[in-house]
Write a protein that holds these residues in place. Structure first.
Motif, PDB file in Angstrom:
ATOM      1  N   ASP A  93       0.750  -1.227   0.116  1.00 29.56           N
ATOM      2  CA  ASP A  93       0.004   0.033   0.118  1.00 29.56           C
ATOM      3  C   ASP A  93       0.845   1.420  -0.096  1.00 29.56           C
ATOM      4  OD1 ASP A  93      -0.336   0.991   3.414  1.00 29.56           O
ATOM      5  OD2 ASP A  93       0.339  -1.100   2.858  1.00 29.56           O
TER       6      ASP A  93
ATOM      7  N   ASP B 239      -3.076  -2.094  -3.549  1.00 29.71           N
ATOM      8  CA  ASP B 239      -3.940  -2.793  -2.643  1.00 29.71           C
ATOM      9  C   ASP B 239      -4.314  -4.059  -3.051  1.00 29.71           C
ATOM     10  OD1 ASP B 239      -6.771  -2.646  -4.181  1.00 29.71           O
ATOM     11  OD2 ASP B 239      -5.861  -0.687  -4.559  1.00 29.71           O
ATOM     12  N   GLY B 240      -4.863  -4.711  -2.200  1.00 26.11           N
ATOM     13  CA  GLY B 240      -5.392  -6.229  -2.369  1.00 26.11           C
ATOM     14  C   GLY B 240      -6.136  -6.244  -3.387  1.00 26.11           C
ATOM     15  N   ARG B 241      -7.319  -5.630  -3.376  1.00 32.95           N
ATOM     16  CA  ARG B 241      -8.277  -5.743  -4.307  1.00 32.95           C
ATOM     17  C   ARG B 241      -8.070  -5.414  -5.509  1.00 32.95           C
ATOM     18  NH1 ARG B 241     -13.028  -5.795  -1.469  1.00 32.95           N
ATOM     19  NH2 ARG B 241     -13.267  -4.782   0.470  1.00 32.95           N
TER      20      ARG B 241
ATOM     21  N   ASP C 296      -8.030  -1.383   4.215  1.00 29.55           N
ATOM     22  CA  ASP C 296      -9.026  -1.964   3.172  1.00 29.55           C
ATOM     23  C   ASP C 296      -9.199  -3.476   3.045  1.00 29.55           C
ATOM     24  OD1 ASP C 296     -11.230  -1.879   1.559  1.00 29.55           O
ATOM     25  OD2 ASP C 296     -10.148  -1.757  -0.160  1.00 29.55           O
ATOM     26  N   GLN C 297      -8.132  -4.066   2.715  1.00 26.85           N
ATOM     27  CA  GLN C 297      -7.945  -5.467   2.474  1.00 26.85           C
ATOM     28  C   GLN C 297      -6.492  -5.918   2.811  1.00 26.85           C
ATOM     29  OE1 GLN C 297     -10.317  -7.626  -0.386  1.00 26.85           O
ATOM     30  NE2 GLN C 297      -8.358  -8.620  -1.269  1.00 26.85           N
ATOM     31  N   ASP C 298      -6.360  -6.779   3.755  1.00 29.47           N
ATOM     32  CA  ASP C 298      -4.923  -7.107   4.220  1.00 29.47           C
ATOM     33  C   ASP C 298      -4.585  -8.187   3.345  1.00 29.47           C
ATOM     34  OD1 ASP C 298      -6.088  -9.860   5.128  1.00 29.47           O
ATOM     35  OD2 ASP C 298      -6.331  -9.013   7.207  1.00 29.47           O
TER      36      ASP C 298
ATOM     37  N   THR D  17      -6.467 -12.118   3.407  1.00 35.28           N
ATOM     38  CA  THR D  17      -7.485 -12.095   2.595  1.00 35.28           C
ATOM     39  C   THR D  17      -7.182 -12.002   1.033  1.00 35.28           C
ATOM     40  OG1 THR D  17      -8.787 -10.899   4.185  1.00 35.28           O
ATOM     41  CG2 THR D  17      -9.995 -10.981   2.101  1.00 35.28           C
ATOM     42  N   THR D  18      -6.288 -11.188   0.930  1.00 31.74           N
ATOM     43  CA  THR D  18      -5.874 -11.255  -0.740  1.00 31.74           C
ATOM     44  C   THR D  18      -5.572 -12.581  -1.192  1.00 31.74           C
ATOM     45  OG1 THR D  18      -5.670  -8.893  -0.434  1.00 31.74           O
ATOM     46  CG2 THR D  18      -4.451  -9.552  -2.367  1.00 31.74           C
TER      47      THR D  18
ATOM     48  N   GLN E  80      -8.143 -14.952  -1.649  1.00 28.78           N
ATOM     49  CA  GLN E  80      -8.880 -14.719  -2.964  1.00 28.78           C
ATOM     50  C   GLN E  80      -8.085 -14.899  -4.119  1.00 28.78           C
ATOM     51  OE1 GLN E  80     -10.218 -10.641  -2.785  1.00 28.78           O
ATOM     52  NE2 GLN E  80     -11.759 -11.140  -0.981  1.00 28.78           N
TER      53      GLN E  80
END
Length: 259
Positions: free
Chosen positions: A142, A166-168, A193-195, A198-199, A202
């Motif tokens: 990030d 970022d992760g998304r 937002d997204q660590d 989680t990334t 996904q």
């Protein structure tokens, strides 16, 4: 097949992917070539480094597989000369010897991976299947300055690399690049937002072939354990040495084809 003659195999999945096999041991060279031809690749053989350079000057190759210990030019010297002729060429090195200095040099200069003899033909085929697509390393952090500096280091070492912040965006990038775009992701764990955990989950759900190398500058043992449980390959702690990351990527690419 021998002496620089290419054999066309009409296998749709690999048609047009030409692999150069370099080994001074004829038996090993023939075995590797025959195995790869069965996988559908077009294969050309070279008996040594000088022969390989002659061939690469005459035609383009998708991938080179070379022994390290050879008379005349060794595999690392051959790798350097090949990259001067065809800079985007992906090279896999193999060895039956403990040649730490040469292996260190090759990895630092951007070889895809080094595999150790003896190895199974299935293992080789899995490495080749990943390497022929010239995949890139995706760096996710990030802090743009951090991500971009890592990409610069990887590119300076001869690796294809790109950054998102970022992760998304990382997950979306893997989707957009498709099955063959990214094979390694260097992923920060602590992001807003997204660590990274989680990334990672996904990303691996979308594409099992992505190998995730986590990184963090925080004391977050629970997150490290979580990402490793979700298939993470390793976790590097910032600040880390560029050589450590480059070596981890090379090992990850070889280990990802195991089993």
């Amino acid at each position: 097949m021998t002496g620089g003659q290419a054999m066309q195999v009409q296998e749709p999945a690999q048609r047009g992917k030409r692999v150069l096999v370099i080994d001074d041991e004829e038996g090993m060279r023939i075995t590797l070539a025959a195995s790869l031809e069965l996988e559908g690749y077009e294969v050309v053989e070279a008996r040594d480094g000088i022969h390989a350079l002659e061939l690469v000057r005459q035609q383009a190759f998708t991938l080179v597989i070379s022994d390290i210990r050879m008379p005349g030019l060794n595999g690392v010297e051959t790798f350097r000369e090949l990259k001067r002729i065809q800079p985007e060429l992906t090279v896999v090195l193999m060895t039956a010897f403990a040649l730490e200095r040469l292996i260190e040099e090759a990895i630092a200069e951007g070889v895809y991976t080094v595999i150790h003899k003896p190895f199974s033909m299935d293992h080789l085929a899995r490495i080749v299947a990943r390497a022929v697509d010239s995949p890139a390393v995706l760096v996710v952090d990030d802090i743009p300055k951090v991500a971009d500096s890592i990409v610069a280091v990887l590119r300076a070492a001869g690796l294809s690399a790109l950054a998102v912040h970022d992760g998304r965006a990382a997950v979306q990038h893997v989707i957009e690049r498709g099955e063959r775009g990214i094979d390694v992701c260097v992923l920060d764990l602590v992001m807003p937002d997204q660590d990274g955990v989680t990334t990672c989950a996904q990303m691996r759900g979308l594409k099992k072939r992505v190998t995730v190398i986590a990184m963090t500058g925080h004391a977050v043992p629970e997150m490290v354990s979580a990402i490793m449980s979700k298939g993470g390959y390793a976790c590097l702690h910032k600040p880390f040495d560029a050589r450590e990351l480059i070596h981890t990527i090379a090992r990850a690419r070889g280990d990802a084809a195991q089993g």
